[in-house]
Design a protein around this motif. Structure first.
Motif, PDB file in Angstrom:
ATOM      1  N   ARG A  49      21.318  12.940  16.178  1.00 26.95           N
ATOM      2  CA  ARG A  49      21.654  13.716  17.531  1.00 26.95           C
ATOM      3  C   ARG A  49      22.897  14.010  17.757  1.00 26.95           C
ATOM      4  O   ARG A  49      23.529  14.975  18.536  1.00 26.95           O
ATOM      5  CB  ARG A  49      21.061  13.211  18.759  1.00 26.95           C
ATOM      6  N   ARG A  50      23.954  13.131  17.020  1.00 27.70           N
ATOM      7  CA  ARG A  50      25.463  13.369  17.421  1.00 27.70           C
ATOM      8  C   ARG A  50      26.114  13.417  16.175  1.00 27.70           C
ATOM      9  O   ARG A  50      25.637  14.481  15.338  1.00 27.70           O
ATOM     10  CB  ARG A  50      25.932  12.094  18.188  1.00 27.70           C
ATOM     11  N   ASP A  52      27.090  11.270  13.731  1.00 30.37           N
ATOM     12  CA  ASP A  52      26.790  10.408  12.427  1.00 30.37           C
ATOM     13  C   ASP A  52      28.038   9.492  12.724  1.00 30.37           C
ATOM     14  O   ASP A  52      28.351   8.867  13.836  1.00 30.37           O
ATOM     15  CB  ASP A  52      26.825  11.010  11.149  1.00 30.37           C
ATOM     16  N   ASP A  97      25.660  19.043   7.286  1.00 28.13           N
ATOM     17  CA  ASP A  97      24.716  18.929   8.450  1.00 28.13           C
ATOM     18  C   ASP A  97      25.378  18.641   9.773  1.00 28.13           C
ATOM     19  O   ASP A  97      24.962  19.312  10.781  1.00 28.13           O
ATOM     20  CB  ASP A  97      23.439  17.683   8.190  1.00 28.13           C
ATOM     21  N   VAL A  98      26.227  17.558   9.756  1.00 25.30           N
ATOM     22  CA  VAL A  98      27.049  17.613  11.014  1.00 25.30           C
ATOM     23  C   VAL A  98      27.901  18.489  11.326  1.00 25.30           C
ATOM     24  O   VAL A  98      28.078  19.113  12.647  1.00 25.30           O
ATOM     25  CB  VAL A  98      28.013  16.238  10.877  1.00 25.30           C
ATOM     26  N   GLN A 100      27.282  21.870  10.731  1.00 24.28           N
ATOM     27  CA  GLN A 100      26.415  22.920  11.393  1.00 24.28           C
ATOM     28  C   GLN A 100      25.817  22.348  12.953  1.00 24.28           C
ATOM     29  O   GLN A 100      25.453  23.438  13.524  1.00 24.28           O
ATOM     30  CB  GLN A 100      25.020  23.017  10.372  1.00 24.28           C
ATOM     31  N   GLN A 101      25.767  21.221  12.888  1.00 23.38           N
ATOM     32  CA  GLN A 101      25.289  20.823  14.419  1.00 23.38           C
ATOM     33  C   GLN A 101      26.281  21.243  15.260  1.00 23.38           C
ATOM     34  O   GLN A 101      26.095  21.513  16.445  1.00 23.38           O
ATOM     35  CB  GLN A 101      24.871  19.257  14.320  1.00 23.38           C
ATOM     36  N   SER A 104      26.608  25.106  15.692  1.00 23.94           N
ATOM     37  CA  SER A 104      25.360  25.754  16.506  1.00 23.94           C
ATOM     38  C   SER A 104      25.446  25.465  18.103  1.00 23.94           C
ATOM     39  O   SER A 104      24.781  26.349  18.777  1.00 23.94           O
ATOM     40  CB  SER A 104      24.124  25.077  15.723  1.00 23.94           C
ATOM     41  N   GLN A 105      26.127  24.357  18.595  1.00 24.38           N
ATOM     42  CA  GLN A 105      26.131  24.094  19.819  1.00 24.38           C
ATOM     43  C   GLN A 105      26.994  25.252  20.586  1.00 24.38           C
ATOM     44  O   GLN A 105      26.955  25.286  21.741  1.00 24.38           O
ATOM     45  CB  GLN A 105      26.728  22.858  20.140  1.00 24.38           C
TER      46      GLN A 105
END
Length: 382
Positions: A49-50, A52, A97-98, A100-101, A104-105
């Motif tokens: 969720r954060r 990493d 992935d981090v 993209q996370q 996206s926010q």
């Protein structure tokens, strides 16, 4: 992962509960201590969720910059010095992935077709990411962190970034609605200094901030409007530029307009706003010296419109009142190096009169000249 249904939306609390169940089962098999279990719990939650492994660095207030060079290594800046961290991402896919996370926010998009993106974290930290194929050694991620509490002029004085005399002078200029421009190289604290100057803006005024990524955190201004640019979508449409936002802000009845940073054609719109009744506006830009910043502004304005060079210099000379130049010292500290008054055309050049300069021997910011144009000071009763 085996216990998660990836098509299912679960809350943070539910995710933590599932992590606890797995750790309880694994802890019995592997004889994990309470401390080891707590560390695993945090690492797993950060991974899902954060950010990493970067989450610990983001939470460390002594770190000002995080630089991830793919899987080759993570570097960080602390107290103006860069060092290598003893951890790195296990794979380029996890780092991607981090990224993209993060993007996206803030409703940004980054992929192989559009591999460069600017974004921000929830705390206002600035994020820049580059993906392959532009970055052949793996995704590149740079995070510029800002203090959780907005830096005040008092703290800058305590750090000897400028003198009390210079701070009092700048305060009067802000209160009298002079147009100020802050220049400096990368990492010299331009955005921080702009935020510190904003504390002198009267609370009765309506202020509009315009940024590529919303980073400014202004306090004490109840009538505040924050605008943020938007990149084009996958079809290359619906882009909202800094120029668009400046034009839109003129219809919002602003007393002052704060443009986070000018990098291109929007310089023309910013100068025109300053020249059309929005006195007291502030902005920043990259430049190696006040004279270099003026030259760069000329170039940026010419990019934004077909104007004669003489007309461009006239626009700059009448729009800007004072330019503040920041620099980074050898010890990593950030200081005000020069404050100059900007005035009209003189023999084909924009005139810059030094008001404060840092003595190379003493290292102290000294007054070297007096402000010529005092009309706004007099009109404000200062």
């Amino acid at each position: 992962m085996a216990e998660l249904d990836l098509s299912e939306e679960i809350s943070d609390q539910e995710l933590l509960a599932r992590i606890d169940r797995v750790l309880l089962r694994q802890g019995r098999q592997r004889s994990l201590s309470v401390g080891q279990r707590a560390a695993c719990r945090k690492q797993l939650f950060d991974s899902f969720r954060r950010l990493d492994i970067l989450q610990d660095l983001v939470e460390d207030e002594s770190i000002t910059e995080i630089m991830v060079n793919g899987t080759q290594g993570v570097f960080l800046e602390r107290e103006g010095r860069i060092c290598r961290w003893n951890r790195s991402f296990s794979s380029a896919e996890k780092l991607a992935d981090v990224i993209q996370q993060i993007v996206s926010q803030v409703n940004r998009v980054v992929n192989t077709a559009s591999p460069i993106v600017d974004a921000r974290l929830s705390d206002g930290s600035r994020v820049h990411a580059v993906l392959p194929p532009v970055a052949p050694d793996g995704p590149i991620l740079t995070i510029r962190k800002f203090s959780r509490e907005p830096l005040t002029m008092e703290r800058l004085l305590a750090w000897d970034s400028l003198t009390e005399e210079a701070a009092a002078f700048l305060r009067r200029l802000v209160e009298a609605r002079y147009n100020l421009f802050i220049s400096g190289g990368t990492g010299t604290g331009k955005t921080t200094f702009l935020g510190a100057l904003s504390q002198f803006i009267p609370s009765t005024e309506r202020v509009i901030t315009i940024e590529d990524s919303a980073e400014l955190r202004l306090s004490g201004i109840p009538n505040l409007v924050r605008l943020e640019a938007r990149n084009a979508n996958l079809e290359g449409e619906n882009q909202v530029t800094i120029r668009d936002l400046i034009r839109a802000s003129l219809r919002m009845r602003p007393d002052r307009i704060l443009v986070g940073e000018v990098r291109g054609k929007e310089a023309l719109d910013m100068l025109q706003a300053m020249n059309t009744g929005h006195d007291g506006s502030l902005s920043t830009g990259h430049g190696n010296s006040p004279r270099d910043m003026i030259a760069r502004l000329e170039t940026m304005v010419l990019m934004g419109g077909e104007l004669p060079a003489a007309a461009v210099r006239g626009q700059i000379g009448s729009a800007l009142d004072v330019l503040i130049h920041l620099g980074r010292m050898r010890d990593g500290s950030r200081k005000v190096l020069e404050i100059v008054e900007v005035s009209g055309d003189e023999e084909g050049q924009v005139r810059c009169r030094p008001l404060f300069a840092r003595d190379p021997r003493e290292g102290r910011l000294e007054r070297v000249g007096e402000l010529e144009d005092r009309r706004k000071l007099e009109a404000a009763g200062l």
